[in-house]
Write a protein that holds these residues in place. Structure first.
Motif, PDB file in Angstrom:
ATOM      1  N   ALA A   1       0.838  -1.204   0.000  1.00 33.31           N
ATOM      2  CA  ALA A   1       0.000   0.000   0.000  1.00 33.31           C
ATOM      3  C   ALA A   1       0.874   1.255   0.000  1.00 33.31           C
ATOM      4  O   ALA A   1       1.946   1.292   0.610  1.00 33.31           O
ATOM      5  CB  ALA A   1      -0.926  -0.005   1.208  1.00 33.31           C
ATOM      6  N   THR A   2       0.385   2.288  -0.679  1.00 31.84           N
ATOM      7  CA  THR A   2       1.150   3.538  -0.786  1.00 31.84           C
ATOM      8  C   THR A   2       0.584   4.648   0.088  1.00 31.84           C
ATOM      9  O   THR A   2       1.262   5.645   0.328  1.00 31.84           O
ATOM     10  CB  THR A   2       1.167   4.012  -2.248  1.00 31.84           C
ATOM     11  OG1 THR A   2      -0.192   4.151  -2.723  1.00 31.84           O
ATOM     12  CG2 THR A   2       1.890   3.004  -3.125  1.00 31.84           C
ATOM     13  N   SER A   3      -0.648   4.491   0.555  1.00 30.76           N
ATOM     14  CA  SER A   3      -1.254   5.524   1.401  1.00 30.76           C
ATOM     15  C   SER A   3      -1.409   5.011   2.824  1.00 30.76           C
ATOM     16  O   SER A   3      -1.512   3.803   3.068  1.00 30.76           O
ATOM     17  CB  SER A   3      -2.633   5.932   0.847  1.00 30.76           C
ATOM     18  OG  SER A   3      -3.533   4.839   0.909  1.00 30.76           O
ATOM     19  N   ALA A   4      -1.439   5.955   3.774  1.00 36.39           N
ATOM     20  CA  ALA A   4      -1.561   5.579   5.182  1.00 36.39           C
ATOM     21  C   ALA A   4      -2.908   4.915   5.460  1.00 36.39           C
ATOM     22  O   ALA A   4      -3.001   3.972   6.252  1.00 36.39           O
ATOM     23  CB  ALA A   4      -1.387   6.820   6.067  1.00 36.39           C
ATOM     24  N   GLN A   5      -3.960   5.394   4.806  1.00 34.28           N
ATOM     25  CA  GLN A   5      -5.289   4.821   5.032  1.00 34.28           C
ATOM     26  C   GLN A   5      -5.371   3.383   4.547  1.00 34.28           C
ATOM     27  O   GLN A   5      -5.929   2.509   5.212  1.00 34.28           O
ATOM     28  CB  GLN A   5      -6.358   5.671   4.328  1.00 34.28           C
ATOM     29  CG  GLN A   5      -7.736   5.045   4.422  1.00 34.28           C
ATOM     30  CD  GLN A   5      -8.857   6.061   4.293  1.00 34.28           C
ATOM     31  OE1 GLN A   5      -8.602   7.237   4.171  1.00 34.28           O
ATOM     32  NE2 GLN A   5     -10.048   5.573   4.351  1.00 34.28           N
ATOM     33  N   ALA A   6      -4.785   3.124   3.372  1.00 35.80           N
ATOM     34  CA  ALA A   6      -4.789   1.759   2.842  1.00 35.80           C
ATOM     35  C   ALA A   6      -3.995   0.826   3.746  1.00 35.80           C
ATOM     36  O   ALA A   6      -4.393  -0.325   3.985  1.00 35.80           O
ATOM     37  CB  ALA A   6      -4.212   1.750   1.421  1.00 35.80           C
ATOM     38  N   GLN A   7      -2.885   1.311   4.272  1.00 36.22           N
ATOM     39  CA  GLN A   7      -2.098   0.501   5.200  1.00 36.22           C
ATOM     40  C   GLN A   7      -2.886   0.201   6.461  1.00 36.22           C
ATOM     41  O   GLN A   7      -2.866  -0.924   6.974  1.00 36.22           O
ATOM     42  CB  GLN A   7      -0.796   1.217   5.552  1.00 36.22           C
ATOM     43  CG  GLN A   7       0.185   1.317   4.405  1.00 36.22           C
ATOM     44  CD  GLN A   7       1.451   2.050   4.788  1.00 36.22           C
ATOM     45  OE1 GLN A   7       1.555   2.602   5.882  1.00 36.22           O
ATOM     46  NE2 GLN A   7       2.422   2.068   3.896  1.00 36.22           N
ATOM     47  N   HIS A   8      -3.606   1.206   6.969  1.00 36.65           N
ATOM     48  CA  HIS A   8      -4.406   1.013   8.185  1.00 36.65           C
ATOM     49  C   HIS A   8      -5.529  -0.004   7.951  1.00 36.65           C
ATOM     50  O   HIS A   8      -5.764  -0.885   8.791  1.00 36.65           O
ATOM     51  CB  HIS A   8      -4.995   2.353   8.624  1.00 36.65           C
ATOM     52  CG  HIS A   8      -5.915   2.241   9.799  1.00 36.65           C
ATOM     53  ND1 HIS A   8      -5.474   1.981  11.087  1.00 36.65           N
ATOM     54  CD2 HIS A   8      -7.276   2.341   9.896  1.00 36.65           C
ATOM     55  CE1 HIS A   8      -6.503   1.930  11.908  1.00 36.65           C
ATOM     56  NE2 HIS A   8      -7.598   2.141  11.207  1.00 36.65           N
ATOM     57  N   GLU A   9      -6.199   0.109   6.810  1.00 42.81           N
ATOM     58  CA  GLU A   9      -7.294  -0.828   6.517  1.00 42.81           C
ATOM     59  C   GLU A   9      -6.778  -2.262   6.390  1.00 42.81           C
ATOM     60  O   GLU A   9      -7.390  -3.208   6.919  1.00 42.81           O
ATOM     61  CB  GLU A   9      -7.991  -0.396   5.222  1.00 42.81           C
ATOM     62  CG  GLU A   9      -8.768   0.909   5.354  1.00 42.81           C
ATOM     63  CD  GLU A   9      -9.353   1.365   4.033  1.00 42.81           C
ATOM     64  OE1 GLU A   9      -9.032   0.715   2.998  1.00 42.81           O
ATOM     65  OE2 GLU A   9     -10.116   2.354   4.014  1.00 42.81           O
ATOM     66  N   SER A  10      -5.655  -2.434   5.716  1.00 38.94           N
ATOM     67  CA  SER A  10      -5.098  -3.779   5.569  1.00 38.94           C
ATOM     68  C   SER A  10      -4.633  -4.333   6.914  1.00 38.94           C
ATOM     69  O   SER A  10      -4.811  -5.520   7.199  1.00 38.94           O
ATOM     70  CB  SER A  10      -3.927  -3.754   4.577  1.00 38.94           C
ATOM     71  OG  SER A  10      -4.370  -3.351   3.298  1.00 38.94           O
ATOM     72  N   SER A  11      -4.037  -3.477   7.755  1.00 36.64           N
ATOM     73  CA  SER A  11      -3.593  -3.930   9.076  1.00 36.64           C
ATOM     74  C   SER A  11      -4.781  -4.368   9.922  1.00 36.64           C
ATOM     75  O   SER A  11      -4.725  -5.388  10.616  1.00 36.64           O
ATOM     76  CB  SER A  11      -2.830  -2.806   9.784  1.00 36.64           C
ATOM     77  OG  SER A  11      -1.647  -2.493   9.099  1.00 36.64           O
ATOM     78  N   THR A  12      -5.866  -3.595   9.873  1.00 39.70           N
ATOM     79  CA  THR A  12      -7.061  -3.945  10.646  1.00 39.70           C
ATOM     80  C   THR A  12      -7.636  -5.281  10.184  1.00 39.70           C
ATOM     81  O   THR A  12      -7.998  -6.139  11.003  1.00 39.70           O
ATOM     82  CB  THR A  12      -8.120  -2.846  10.499  1.00 39.70           C
ATOM     83  OG1 THR A  12      -7.574  -1.600  10.961  1.00 39.70           O
ATOM     84  CG2 THR A  12      -9.357  -3.168  11.323  1.00 39.70           C
ATOM     85  N   ALA A  13      -7.713  -5.478   8.864  1.00 41.97           N
ATOM     86  CA  ALA A  13      -8.245  -6.734   8.338  1.00 41.97           C
ATOM     87  C   ALA A  13      -7.347  -7.914   8.734  1.00 41.97           C
ATOM     88  O   ALA A  13      -7.835  -8.985   9.104  1.00 41.97           O
ATOM     89  CB  ALA A  13      -8.377  -6.650   6.817  1.00 41.97           C
ATOM     90  N   ALA A  14      -6.017  -7.705   8.658  1.00 42.52           N
ATOM     91  CA  ALA A  14      -5.092  -8.782   9.031  1.00 42.52           C
ATOM     92  C   ALA A  14      -5.232  -9.137  10.506  1.00 42.52           C
ATOM     93  O   ALA A  14      -5.211 -10.316  10.882  1.00 42.52           O
ATOM     94  CB  ALA A  14      -3.656  -8.357   8.720  1.00 42.52           C
ATOM     95  N   LYS A  15      -5.399  -8.121  11.372  1.00 44.47           N
ATOM     96  CA  LYS A  15      -5.564  -8.387  12.804  1.00 44.47           C
ATOM     97  C   LYS A  15      -6.840  -9.176  13.070  1.00 44.47           C
ATOM     98  O   LYS A  15      -6.862 -10.069  13.931  1.00 44.47           O
ATOM     99  CB  LYS A  15      -5.586  -7.067  13.578  1.00 44.47           C
ATOM    100  CG  LYS A  15      -4.231  -6.378  13.652  1.00 44.47           C
ATOM    101  CD  LYS A  15      -4.323  -5.065  14.390  1.00 44.47           C
ATOM    102  CE  LYS A  15      -2.971  -4.366  14.436  1.00 44.47           C
ATOM    103  NZ  LYS A  15      -3.051  -3.049  15.115  1.00 44.47           N
TER     104      LYS A  15
END
Length: 269
Positions: free
Chosen positions: A74-88
């Motif tokens: 991911a290149t944006s902070a929001q996309a990184q946050h969404e992916s991290s939340t889904a992974a958790k």
């Protein structure tokens, strides 16, 4: 192939259940209901349902790995946050599934629940499956935490670099305005040197040189901080690499056991 096939007719045959030392019973409707509606933390006490639930666990871990990969790309902070939340979320679900499988193994290993006891070889195989899933989950969780730590460190480095750069630029501009002329020429004196004699100008030059040395020390400290942060990131990545290698070894070991089981199944056929 029989364990992973969508069609469960082979898994319910007497030959298959006898080969795995499973109790003979009609479990189709029961294990389907258990896999789709098992409560978090409840033991999986049906042998066939246990295998189905383990497949669901592997799928959940696979989804978690995909989300972690998506976060890394991911290149944006929001996309990184969404992916991290889904992974958790996937990792939490996997942890609950592992607990259910472990508790179920304790029940399947004895007859206290009124069921026929599984064979020792099958129990060892299932314990290996659970242990492999636990290591995979821990590796993914550590990898996700390392990514979050790296992002925080990158942000800290960016802030520190910007702050140090601004401080040095301001200091340089101030020093440029304070720099005395080479030689005391009438009309080119500054406000700071006009009232000073030669000794005073010399002291002023020494003071300016001292301030320049202090600015260089500030720059050196900033470079040292960045170096230390890079070392910490490298050490964390080395730890993650070792954990992934251990997980690969465990996967190979389980795969060899599955190959032996497939050969036995081929002999039965």
């Amino acid at each position: 192939a029989i364990n992973t096939d969508v069609d469960d007719r082979w898994r319910n045959t007497s030959a298959w259940r006898s080969f795995l030392n499973l109790p003979s019973s009609n479990v189709s409707s029961r294990h389907h209901a258990a896999v789709n509606g098992v409560a978090a933390g409840k033991p999986i006490t049906d042998p066939v349902v246990w295998l189905d639930y383990h497949r669901d666990l592997k799928s959940t871990l696979h989804d978690a790995r995909l989300q972690i990969t998506k976060r890394d790309q991911a290149t944006s902070a929001q996309a990184q946050h969404e992916s991290s939340t889904a992974a958790k979320k996937h990792l939490v679900k996997a942890d609950s599934a592992i607990q259910s499988l472990e508790q179920g193994l304790q029940s399947l290993g004895n007859d206290s629940w009124g069921r026929e006891r599984l064979g020792d070889g099958e129990m060892r195989r299932r314990r290996d499956l659970v242990e492999s899933a636990k290591k995979e989950r821990e590796g993914l969780e550590n990898l996700l935490n390392a990514m979050a730590t790296k992002s925080s460190l990158d942000g800290a480095i960016a802030q520190a670099t910007a702050g140090d750069k601004e401080k040095l630029i301001n200091a340089a501009s101030q020093q440029g305005s304070k720099k005395p002329a080479a030689g005391r020429v009438l009309g080119k004196e500054t406000d700071r040197t006009r009232a000073l004699d030669n000794q005073g100008v010399l002291q002023l030059q020494q003071q300016l040189m001292k301030e320049q040395d202090e600015d260089v020390d500030v720059l050196a400290a900033a470079v040292a901080r960045q170096k230390q942060i890079g070392i910490e990131i490298q050490e964390e990545l080395a730890v993650q690499k070792d954990m992934l290698e251990l997980m690969d070894e465990d996967v190979d070991r389980v795969q060899s056991k599955l190959d032996v089981a497939r050969k036995r199944i081929g002999k039965i056929k």
